[in-house]
Design a protein around this motif. Structure first.
Motif, PDB file in Angstrom:
ATOM      1  N   LYS A 207       0.825  -1.210   0.000  1.00 54.22           N
ATOM      2  CA  LYS A 207       0.000   0.000   0.000  1.00 54.22           C
ATOM      3  C   LYS A 207       0.861   1.264   0.000  1.00 54.22           C
ATOM      4  N   LEU A 208       2.162   1.087   0.219  1.00 53.66           N
ATOM      5  CA  LEU A 208       3.070   2.226   0.067  1.00 53.66           C
ATOM      6  C   LEU A 208       3.005   2.787  -1.352  1.00 53.66           C
ATOM      7  N   GLY A 209       2.648   1.918  -2.307  1.00 58.41           N
ATOM      8  CA  GLY A 209       2.572   2.362  -3.699  1.00 58.41           C
ATOM      9  C   GLY A 209       1.176   2.714  -4.160  1.00 58.41           C
ATOM     10  N   THR A 210       0.201   2.739  -3.258  1.00 60.85           N
ATOM     11  CA  THR A 210      -1.182   3.066  -3.617  1.00 60.85           C
ATOM     12  C   THR A 210      -1.411   4.575  -3.469  1.00 60.85           C
ATOM     13  N   PRO A 211      -1.958   5.236  -4.455  1.00 61.70           N
ATOM     14  CA  PRO A 211      -2.205   6.692  -4.352  1.00 61.70           C
ATOM     15  C   PRO A 211      -3.091   7.032  -3.164  1.00 61.70           C
ATOM     16  N   SER A 222     -14.752   2.738  -6.495  1.00 59.06           N
ATOM     17  CA  SER A 222     -15.330   2.441  -7.794  1.00 59.06           C
ATOM     18  C   SER A 222     -14.578   1.245  -8.382  1.00 59.06           C
ATOM     19  N   PRO A 223     -15.148   0.584  -9.408  1.00 57.70           N
ATOM     20  CA  PRO A 223     -14.438  -0.542 -10.021  1.00 57.70           C
ATOM     21  C   PRO A 223     -13.044  -0.169 -10.505  1.00 57.70           C
ATOM     22  N   GLU A 224     -12.900   1.027 -11.064  1.00 59.59           N
ATOM     23  CA  GLU A 224     -11.584   1.456 -11.545  1.00 59.59           C
ATOM     24  C   GLU A 224     -10.611   1.654 -10.374  1.00 59.59           C
ATOM     25  N   GLU A 225     -11.125   2.264  -9.324  1.00 59.28           N
ATOM     26  CA  GLU A 225     -10.277   2.484  -8.134  1.00 59.28           C
ATOM     27  C   GLU A 225      -9.900   1.165  -7.482  1.00 59.28           C
ATOM     28  N   PHE A 226     -10.838   0.234  -7.470  1.00 59.28           N
ATOM     29  CA  PHE A 226     -10.543  -1.052  -6.839  1.00 59.28           C
ATOM     30  C   PHE A 226      -9.463  -1.813  -7.609  1.00 59.28           C
ATOM     31  N   GLU A 227      -9.444  -1.682  -8.938  1.00 56.94           N
ATOM     32  CA  GLU A 227      -8.391  -2.323  -9.722  1.00 56.94           C
ATOM     33  C   GLU A 227      -7.018  -1.774  -9.332  1.00 56.94           C
ATOM     34  N   ILE A 228      -6.958  -0.470  -9.094  1.00 53.87           N
ATOM     35  CA  ILE A 228      -5.692   0.133  -8.638  1.00 53.87           C
ATOM     36  C   ILE A 228      -5.366  -0.337  -7.234  1.00 53.87           C
ATOM     37  N   MET A 229      -6.374  -0.403  -6.367  1.00 55.66           N
ATOM     38  CA  MET A 229      -6.172  -0.850  -4.988  1.00 55.66           C
ATOM     39  C   MET A 229      -5.608  -2.271  -4.946  1.00 55.66           C
ATOM     40  N   LYS A 230      -6.093  -3.125  -5.829  1.00 52.05           N
ATOM     41  CA  LYS A 230      -5.655  -4.523  -5.839  1.00 52.05           C
ATOM     42  C   LYS A 230      -4.168  -4.660  -6.162  1.00 52.05           C
ATOM     43  N   HIS A 232      -1.778  -3.447  -4.769  1.00 48.22           N
ATOM     44  CA  HIS A 232      -0.883  -3.438  -3.606  1.00 48.22           C
ATOM     45  C   HIS A 232      -0.316  -4.820  -3.310  1.00 48.22           C
ATOM     46  N   THR A 233      -1.023  -5.875  -3.724  1.00 50.32           N
ATOM     47  CA  THR A 233      -0.500  -7.226  -3.496  1.00 50.32           C
ATOM     48  C   THR A 233       0.765  -7.466  -4.325  1.00 50.32           C
ATOM     49  N   GLN A 234       0.710  -7.097  -5.595  1.00 43.76           N
ATOM     50  CA  GLN A 234       1.862  -7.285  -6.467  1.00 43.76           C
ATOM     51  C   GLN A 234       2.997  -6.330  -6.081  1.00 43.76           C
ATOM     52  N   ILE A 235       2.647  -5.097  -5.711  1.00 45.56           N
ATOM     53  CA  ILE A 235       3.675  -4.131  -5.300  1.00 45.56           C
ATOM     54  C   ILE A 235       4.409  -4.635  -4.057  1.00 45.56           C
ATOM     55  N   GLY A 236       3.661  -5.126  -3.064  1.00 45.06           N
ATOM     56  CA  GLY A 236       4.284  -5.656  -1.858  1.00 45.06           C
ATOM     57  C   GLY A 236       5.206  -6.811  -2.168  1.00 45.06           C
ATOM     58  N   TYR A 267      -7.804 -12.311  -5.799  1.00 50.94           N
ATOM     59  CA  TYR A 267      -6.810 -11.651  -6.640  1.00 50.94           C
ATOM     60  C   TYR A 267      -5.448 -11.702  -5.934  1.00 50.94           C
ATOM     61  N   PRO A 268      -4.341 -11.488  -6.653  1.00 55.58           N
ATOM     62  CA  PRO A 268      -4.229 -10.989  -8.039  1.00 55.58           C
ATOM     63  C   PRO A 268      -4.220 -12.092  -9.093  1.00 55.58           C
ATOM     64  N   ARG A 269      -4.054 -13.379  -8.702  1.00 56.67           N
ATOM     65  CA  ARG A 269      -3.857 -14.419  -9.708  1.00 56.67           C
ATOM     66  C   ARG A 269      -5.033 -15.379  -9.847  1.00 56.67           C
ATOM     67  N   GLY A 270      -6.038 -15.233  -9.007  1.00 56.40           N
ATOM     68  CA  GLY A 270      -7.182 -16.125  -9.087  1.00 56.40           C
ATOM     69  C   GLY A 270      -6.852 -17.564  -8.755  1.00 56.40           C
ATOM     70  N   LEU A 271      -5.917 -17.775  -7.842  1.00 53.16           N
ATOM     71  CA  LEU A 271      -5.558 -19.129  -7.428  1.00 53.16           C
ATOM     72  C   LEU A 271      -6.666 -19.731  -6.584  1.00 53.16           C
ATOM     73  N   ALA A 272      -6.705 -21.079  -6.535  1.00 52.92           N
ATOM     74  CA  ALA A 272      -7.747 -21.763  -5.776  1.00 52.92           C
ATOM     75  C   ALA A 272      -7.139 -22.886  -4.935  1.00 52.92           C
ATOM     76  N   LYS A 273      -7.787 -23.146  -3.826  1.00 50.76           N
ATOM     77  CA  LYS A 273      -7.475 -24.271  -2.929  1.00 50.76           C
ATOM     78  C   LYS A 273      -5.979 -24.312  -2.605  1.00 50.76           C
ATOM     79  N   GLU A 274      -5.355 -25.533  -2.733  1.00 50.84           N
ATOM     80  CA  GLU A 274      -3.958 -25.689  -2.303  1.00 50.84           C
ATOM     81  C   GLU A 274      -2.969 -24.977  -3.225  1.00 50.84           C
ATOM     82  N   ALA A 275      -3.435 -24.464  -4.353  1.00 50.19           N
ATOM     83  CA  ALA A 275      -2.536 -23.656  -5.194  1.00 50.19           C
ATOM     84  C   ALA A 275      -2.169 -22.356  -4.495  1.00 50.19           C
ATOM     85  N   ILE A 276      -2.987 -21.941  -3.536  1.00 46.17           N
ATOM     86  CA  ILE A 276      -2.666 -20.761  -2.712  1.00 46.17           C
ATOM     87  C   ILE A 276      -1.728 -21.227  -1.606  1.00 46.17           C
TER      88      ILE A 276
END
Length: 357
Positions: A207-211, A222-230, A232-236, A267-276
């Protein structure tokens, strides 16, 4: 140094005891009965054992065999007293772990020379053991210092993220302890659970990289803002992933995966079950529960019952069922953690609760 003498002949026992007393720093411990001498050796730590071969009940070979079975006596110097012509006995004594021999009748000069040599060997062994212990302690201290620096780095990064996030520092402490308790309850290794405690606080470092206008926005995005918010997982993950520290590597995985959902809808990769990775599945439960039960300027705090129901209702969809079950199984500890790390000032109540996502 303790010198055990085992001989059923009183004159030999008295002679050897007298000679040992002449050596500085040596304490003779005589036994006329081999069984009693063996019991003492197994319960204590002699520096040298002098044992006769020909004894009733337990002879010298059996005595050596029993002493060598004690792991801490595997290098204990043992002198066997034998007659010159008993070579087969000497060979057998060497096989059992005897170190040297004394001839009968015992010669005083030979006795003192061999005893001094064996005690010098023992002192060298002890010096090496002390050195090894010292080196092990130095290594332990060095590793502890490295771990302390790693933890300091983690804390500082977590605090940096805190400064930009409306979540409180006590939220980070609570969710980290929840995560540790889940891991322990699931039977995961203790060192992993401990590392999880120190790594989990960095879950939102991205979240250090989130505006600011998105991060600090009251209410839902908003949907657009939420895409930016998401993002933070990849940035971290990118901030942390190249560290050589295992704890920070674990934190990188947590940062990337703690918003994945068990059914693959996260998100961000849509992994499921033990793949997480398991750390992501654990922190998802800990983070969401504490977010639900914490008041924020833009939401009221859910009650504990509401939050428990939410976890149960989303067991198998949002959350790994095993992680939810483990969390609910340590409920009393969850309540204790909430008391220990209570927010100093709760934000004012406001509109609708959400799940911290």
């Amino acid at each position: 140094m303790n010198v055990v003498i085992v001989d059923d002949t009183p004159t030999n026992l008295a002679l050897m005891r007298m000679l040992i007393q002449r050596l500085d720093g040596c304490q003779p411990i005589p036994f006329a009965d081999s069984g009693s001498g063996l019991d003492w050796c197994l319960e204590n730590d002699p520096d040298l054992v002098i044992v006769d071969y020909m004894m009733p009940k337990l002879d010298g070979l059996e005595f050596i065999r029993h002493v060598r079975r004690e792991p801490r006596h595997d290098s204990l110097p043992i002198l066997m007293v034998t007659a010159d012509h008993q070579k087969s006995v000497r060979y057998a004594a060497l096989d059992e772990g005897g170190v040297d021999f004394l001839n009968k009748p015992v010669d005083r000069m030979e006795f003192l020379a061999r005893v001094r040599n064996m005690l010098a060997l023992r002192r060298s062994q002890r010096a090496l053991a002390d050195r090894a212990t010292w080196l092990a302690e130095e290594v332990r201290r060095a590793v502890a210092e490295i771990h302390d620096r790693e933890r300091e780095t983690i804390v500082r990064l977590a605090r940096a993220a805190e400064c930009r996030d409306p979540e409180t520092g006590t939220h980070i402490l609570r969710m980290a302890h929840y995560a540790q308790r889940i891991a322990v309850q699931m039977g995961l290794p203790a060192d992993f659970a401990e590392m999880l405690l120190h790594a989990a606080p960095m879950h939102d470092v991205g979240k250090l990289g989130t505006p600011d206008h998105i991060l600090l926005k009251p209410g839902r995005h908003s949907p657009e803002e939420f895409e930016i918010m998401k993002q933070h997982t990849q940035i971290g993950y990118e901030i942390l992933r190249e560290s050589s520290s295992h704890a920070i590597q674990l934190a990188a995985s947590i940062a990337l995966h703690h918003h994945e959902k068990f059914d693959g809808s996260g998100y961000p990769r849509g992994l499921a079950k033990e793949a997480i990775p398991i750390e992501g599945r654990i922190v998802a439960v800990a983070d969401v529960f504490d977010a639900l039960t914490s008041a924020r300027p833009y939401k009221r705090a859910w009650s504990l019952d509401e939050a428990r129901d939410y976890l149960s209702e989303n067991r198998g969809t949002h959350f790994d069922p095993a992680c939810v079950d483990a969390f609910l199984a340590v409920w009393d500890e969850v309540l204790e953690i909430r008391v220990r790390y209570v927010d100093e000032v709760e934000p004012a109540s406001a509109p609708e609760p959400d799940d911290g996502q």
